[in-house]
Scaffold this motif. Structure first.
Motif, short mmCIF file in Angstrom:
data_model
loop_
_atom_site.label_atom_id
_atom_site.label_comp_id
_atom_site.label_asym_id
_atom_site.label_seq_id
_atom_site.Cartn_x
_atom_site.Cartn_y
_atom_site.Cartn_z
N ARG A 157 -4.81 -3.25 4.70
CA ARG A 157 -4.44 -4.11 3.50
C ARG A 157 -4.85 -5.81 4.00
NH1 ARG A 157 0.67 -1.66 3.49
NH2 ARG A 157 1.63 -3.29 4.82
N SER B 26 -1.80 0.87 8.38
CA SER B 26 -1.60 0.59 7.01
C SER B 26 -1.62 -1.15 6.57
CB SER B 26 -0.39 1.12 6.11
OG SER B 26 -0.52 2.39 6.31
N THR B 27 -0.72 -1.69 7.34
CA THR B 27 -0.97 -3.14 7.27
C THR B 27 -2.52 -3.88 7.71
OG1 THR B 27 1.70 -3.31 7.86
CG2 THR B 27 0.21 -5.28 8.24
#
Length: 782
Positions: A516, A512-513
Motif C-alpha cells: 500500500r 500488505s502495508t
C-alpha cells in the motif's frame, strides 16, 4: 645595521614558511579526502558508519562556523531561499514523503557547502588554495581508478595479451563528473601559471584524468569535457589571456609546417575517434538518444500525473518501475537526465526555481570573471567551464542521487563568489543559525534509521525473532519507512516457516502495508502471494501474483508461482499461459523435475517442446552475436573453455576462464556458470580439492536465488537503491516457490559427488546425494 645584514634578513624572511597558509591547506585537504572516503556516493549514503562519520564532520564544521560567525554575504540569497521554500511543499505532496525529506537533507547540505565556501573566501582563504586542495584530494579518486584499471589489465595480459576486450570503470558517470571537474580546474590553472615544473605536473594530472575519463565510457561525460574545454578556451581568448594571433602569423608563412600540423591533428583526431567508438561498444550502451528515452518517457509520464510540485524528490524509481519489468530489469533511481528528473520529481515549480538559481549563478560568476586577476581568474574560469561540462553531462545523466561531486563543485563555486559583508551586522545575522536545522535533521534521521540497521544485522545472523522485534521498533522510530515494513514482513515469513502460527498473519499484514505504501515493486506482491498461498487463501494469492506479473511482465518467478496457484485452483488455462511465460523467460528451467511432477505439467512441457523444437532454437552464441559483440560476454568465454576442456585443451581453457572473469556478466547466473567451468578445469588438472570447493560454491550460488533469479541471492536493489537503506540478504520469502535445481545442475551435483568420492569424503557424498534426490526425485545420472 649594514646593507649586507639587512639583505640577509630580507632573504630569511622571504623563505620563511607561511604557517597559516599551510595549516589551512592541511585542514582543507583533510576535509576533502574525508568527504571522498565517507560522503556522498551511493555506498556512503547506505553505510551506517559512513553516515555517522559524515554527520560528525558536518557537525564539527557547523559548530566552528557558529562560533566564528558568518562573515560573507550569502551569494544568490533570494534564488536559494525560493528554491528551498518550494522544496517543502513538494515533500508534503510526494508519493513518499520519507524519501523526499531525506533528499532535501542532502540538497540542504549542498547549500551549506556553497555558503560555507563563500565564507572561507570572505575570511581571506585564497580561492586558489581551495582549488589546489580539490586537485590534491582528487589524487585519491585518480589513484583508485588507476589501481582498478591496472589490476584488470594485469589479469587480462596474463590471459590473452592482445585480446580486444572492453573495460569500463565502476561508478562510471559519477567518476566522469569528477574527472571533468579535475580536468577543467587543472587546465585553467595550467593556462595561468608560468612555472614549468607546475605545468608539467598539471599536464600529467590532466592526461591521467583524460585517460580515466575515457575508461568511464560515459558519452555524456565526454560531451561535457568537450563543452567545458571549449568554454575555457573561449574565456581565455576573449579576455586576452590566450593570444593565438602571433602563433597563427608565424604558421601562415610556413605552409609546410602548417600542413604537417593539420595532418597530425587529423590523425590524432581519427585515432581518438576510433578508440572512443570502440569504447562505446560496451554491452551496457545503446544509441545515446534512444537508450535514454526509456528513462525520459517514464519521467514525463510522472510529470503529467503531478505537474505542479512533481511526484516528490527521489521517487523517480516508482515511475521507472511502472514502465519496466523489474525484475529482470534493474531499477534506476534517476531519469538519466537532470531536466526530465526535475520534471518528474519537482514539477514546474522546482524546474523554474532551479532555472532561476542556475541563471543567477552564471550571471554572478560572469560578473566576477570580468574583475578577476591571475589565479583568481583561473579559479573562476575553471568553475565556469566545470559548470558548463556539468550542464552538458546532465542532459544524459543525473547527479542528485549521489551528490558528492556536486558538493565539491559547490564549495569552489561559493569560494569564487565569496564577498565580505559591508558594515556591522546584527548578532542574529552574523551567526548562521540556520545550519542548526540541517544538523538537527541529519542526526534525527540517523536516530530514526538506526534500529533498521540493527534489525538487518540480526536477520543476516539468523536471529529472526530478535530481528522482528527490532524492525517493529524501527517502524516506531520511522513510521513512514517502507523498507522497515518490508523487512519486518520478510523476518516474520521466516518465523512462520519455522512453525510460528501467528507470524504468518503478521507477515501478511506487514507486506500488505508495504504494497500500500509503495505499490511499484513486483517482488513485494510475489512474496505476499506466497504467504497467502501458504495460508491456503488461494483467491488472495492469485490476486497478489497477478499484480506481481502486471508490475513485472518478464518476471519468471512471478509467473511460476501464478501458474502453481492457478493449477491448484484448477484454472488450467491461466496456469498454462503462466507456465509458457516461464519457458520463454527462463530457458535454463525448461528441463527440470518441476515439469514432471504432475500430469498437467508434463503435458504443458511436452506441448511447449513440440512447438519449440531445440533444432530451431537459437544457440547462446547466436543470441549473443545478435545482442552485441561476442567478446563482451563472460558466458561466451565459459562455453568456449568448456569446449576446450572436452577436447583436452586445458591451457587454452584456463586462459579463457581468466578472460571470462573480466568480461561482462549479463545475468547473476553467469557467475555461477563461470565458477562451475572453473571447477571442471581444476578437476581436469588433478586439483580435486579445489574442484570440490569451487564446484560447491557454484552450485550453492545458483540455488541461492533472489529477485533477479538464479545466482542473485544478496544482490539487493530495493532497499539500498530505492530508499538508501540496508536490507537483509534474503529477498524472497521461503514460502515462494522457485526451481533451484534444473536437470543440468542436477548433473553437476552428481559430478560434484564423484569428486567427493575421489577424496573419500563419504559424509559430504551422502549429504549431497540426499539433497539431489530431494530436489530431483526421478534423477538418473547420464
Amino acid at each position: 645595521m649594514d646593507n649586507t645584514t639587512s639583505l640577509n634578513l630580507q632573504k630569511t624572511s622571504s623563505i620563511r614558511p607561511d604557517w597559516q597558509y599551510l595549516i589551512r591547506e592541511a585542514v582543507l585537504f583533510f576535509i576533502f579526502v574525508f568527504m571522498i572516503l565517507f560522503s556522498g556516493t551511493y555506498n556512503h549514503l547506505v553505510d551506517l558508519n559512513s553516515l555517522i562519520a559524515s554527520a560528525s564532520l558536518l557537525t564539527v564544521v557547523a559548530i566552528i562556523w557558529l562560533i566564528k560567525g558568518q562573515r560573507s554575504q550569502t551569494p544568490l540569497a533570494w534564488p536559494i531561499l525560493v528554491w528551498t521554500l518550494l522544496y517543502i511543499p513538494s515533500i508534503f505532496t510526494s508519493i513518499d514523503p520519507r524519501r523526499s525529506s531525506g533528499q532535501m537533507i542532502l540538497m540542504s547540505i549542498l547549500i551549506f557547502v556553497f555558503i560555507f565556501g563563500s565564507d572561507l573566501a570572505a575570511r581571506g582563504w585564497p580561492t586558489e588554495l581551495i582549488v589546489k586542495c580539490i586537485l590534491l584530494s582528487g589524487i585519491v579518486i585518480i589513484a583508485l581508478g588507476w589501481v582498478d584499471y591496472l589490476q584488470w589489465l594485469q589479469k587480462l595480459w596474463q590471459a590473452y595479451p592482445r585480446l580486444d576486450l572492453i573495460y569500463r570503470l565502476p561508478s562510471e558517470n559519477l567518476g566522469a563528473m569528477f574527472y571533468n571537474l579535475f580536468i577543467l580546474l587543472a587546465m585553467a590553472r595550467l593556462l595561468e601559471t608560468r612555472a614549468w615544473f607546475v605545468r608539467i605536473l598539471l599536464g600529467v594530472y590532466i592526461l591521467s584524468c583524460l585517460w580515466l575519463l575515457f575508461l568511464t565510457s560515459s558519452r555524456g561525460g565526454w560531451l561535457g569535457t568537450a563543452g567545458g574545454v571549449i568554454c575555457l578556451l573561449v574565456i581565455y581568448i576573449s579576455n586576452g589571456k590566450l593570444n593565438w594571433k602571433p602563433t597563427w602569423q608565424k604558421l601562415r608563412v610556413r605552409p609546410i609546417i602548417l600542413i604537417g600540423l593539420f595532418i597530425v591533428v587529423i590523425a590524432v583526431a581519427g585515432v581518438a575517434g576510433y578508440f572512443l567508438y570502440k569504447e562505446t561498444l560496451h554491452p551496457t550502451h545503446g544509441p545515446i538518444l534512444i537508450s535514454r528515452t526509456e528513462y525520459w518517457l517514464p519521467a514525463w509520464q510522472g510529470f503529467l500525473k503531478s505537474p505542479i510540485f512533481g511526484q516528490g524528490a527521489f521517487t523517480y524509481a516508482n515511475a521507472f518501475n511502472a514502465s519496466h519489468s523489474v525484475p529482470p530489469d534493474v531499477v534506476f533511481i534517476s531519469a538519466q537526465g537532470t531536466f526530465f528528473n526535475m520534471l518528474d520529481e519537482r514539477g514546474i515549480t522546482g524546474l523554474l526555481a532551479a532555472t532561476w538559481l542556475s541563471i543567477a549563478l552564471v550571471i554572478a560568476l560572469w560578473q566576477k570573471l570580468s574583475k578577476a586577476k591571475d589565479l583568481s581568474f583561473s579559479a573562476i574560469a575553471g568553475v565556469v567551464a566545470a559548470l558548463t561540462a556539468l550542464v552538458l553531462h546532465s542532459i544524459f545523466d543525473g547527479f542528485f542521487t549521489a551528490p558528492l561531486g556536486l558538493w565539491f563543485l559547490a564549495i569552489v563555486a561559493g569560494a569564487v563568489l565569496g564577498t565580505a559583508s559591508i558594515g556591522p551586522q546584527p548578532f542574529l545575522f552574523k551567526r548562521p543559525f540556520w545550519v542548526l536545522l540541517i544538523i538537527a535533521a541529519v542526526w534525527i534521521n540517523l536516530w530514526a534509521i538506526y534500529p533498521l540497521y540493527q534489525g538487518v544485522a540480526q536477520a543476516n545472523n539468523g536471529q529472526w525473532s530478535k530481528a522482528a522485534q527490532t524492525f517493529q521498533a524501527s517502524i516506531q522510530h520511522d513510521p513512514g519507512s517502507v523498507i522497515a515494513h518490508q523487512q519486518l514482513g520478510l523476518s516474520e515469513s521466516v518465523l512462520a516457516e519455522n512453525g510460528d502460527k501467528v507470524a504468518l498473519d503478521q507477515a501478511i499484514s506487514s507486506l500488505s502495508t508495504t504494497t500500500r505504501m509503495e505499490p511499484s515493486w513486483a517482488m513485494n506482491y510475489a512474496n505476499l502471494g506466497a504467504l497467502y498461498f501458504n495460508k491456503k487463501d488461494l483467491p488472495s494469492a492469485q490476486d497478489a501474483f497477478e499484480k506481481s506479473v502486471k508490475a513485472a511482465p518478464r518476471c519468471s518467478i512471478c509467473y511460476l508461482n501464478l501458474g502453481i496457484v492457478a493449477e491448484t485452483r484448477n484454472e488450467l488455462s491461466t496456469a498454462k499461459t503462466a507456465y509458457d511465460h516461464v519457458f520463454s523467460l527462463q530457458p535454463d528451467w525448461i528441463n527440470a523435475y518441476f515439469w514432471r511432477s504432475t500430469d498437467f505439467r508434463k503435458e504443458i512441457h511436452l506441448n511447449w517442446l513440440n512447438d519449440h523444437p531445440l533444432a530451431n532454437t537459437p544457440t547462446l552464441q547466436q543470441l549473443l552475436a545478435e545482442k552485441s559483440s561476442q567478446s563482451a560476454f563472460s558466458v561466451w568465454y565459459a562455453q568456449l573453455a568448456e569446449d576446450d576442456l572436452t577436447l583436452g585443451n586445458t591451457q587454452e581453457a584456463e586462459k579463457l576462464l581468466k578472460v571470462a572473469d573480466l568480461a561482462y556478466f549479463s545475468t547473476p547466473a553467469d557467475h555461477s556458470e563461470v565458477r562451475w567451468v572453473e571447477a571442471e578445469l581444476a578437476a581436469s588438472q588433478g586439483k580435486i580439492n579445489d574442484a570440490v570447493a569451487i564446484g560447491q560454491d557454484a552450485i550453492t550460488s545458483y540455488q541461492m536465488q533472489g529477485g533477479l533469479g538464479p545466482g542473485s541471492f544478496g544482490q539487493l536493489y530495493y532497499g539500498p537503491y530505492m530508499f538508501r537503506r540496508p536490507a537483509m540478504a534474503m529477498e524472497l520469502v521461503p514460502q515462494l516457490q522457485t526451481i533451484t535445481t534444473p536437470d543440468l545442475w542436477g548433473q553437476r551435483m552428481a559430478q560434484l559427488m564423484s569428486w567427493y568420492q575421489i577424496l573419500g569424503d563419504t559424509d559430504h557424498t551422502n549429504q549431497l546425494k540426499n539433497e539431489l534426490i530431494a530436489q530431483i526425485p526421478d534423477f538418473k545420472e547420464k
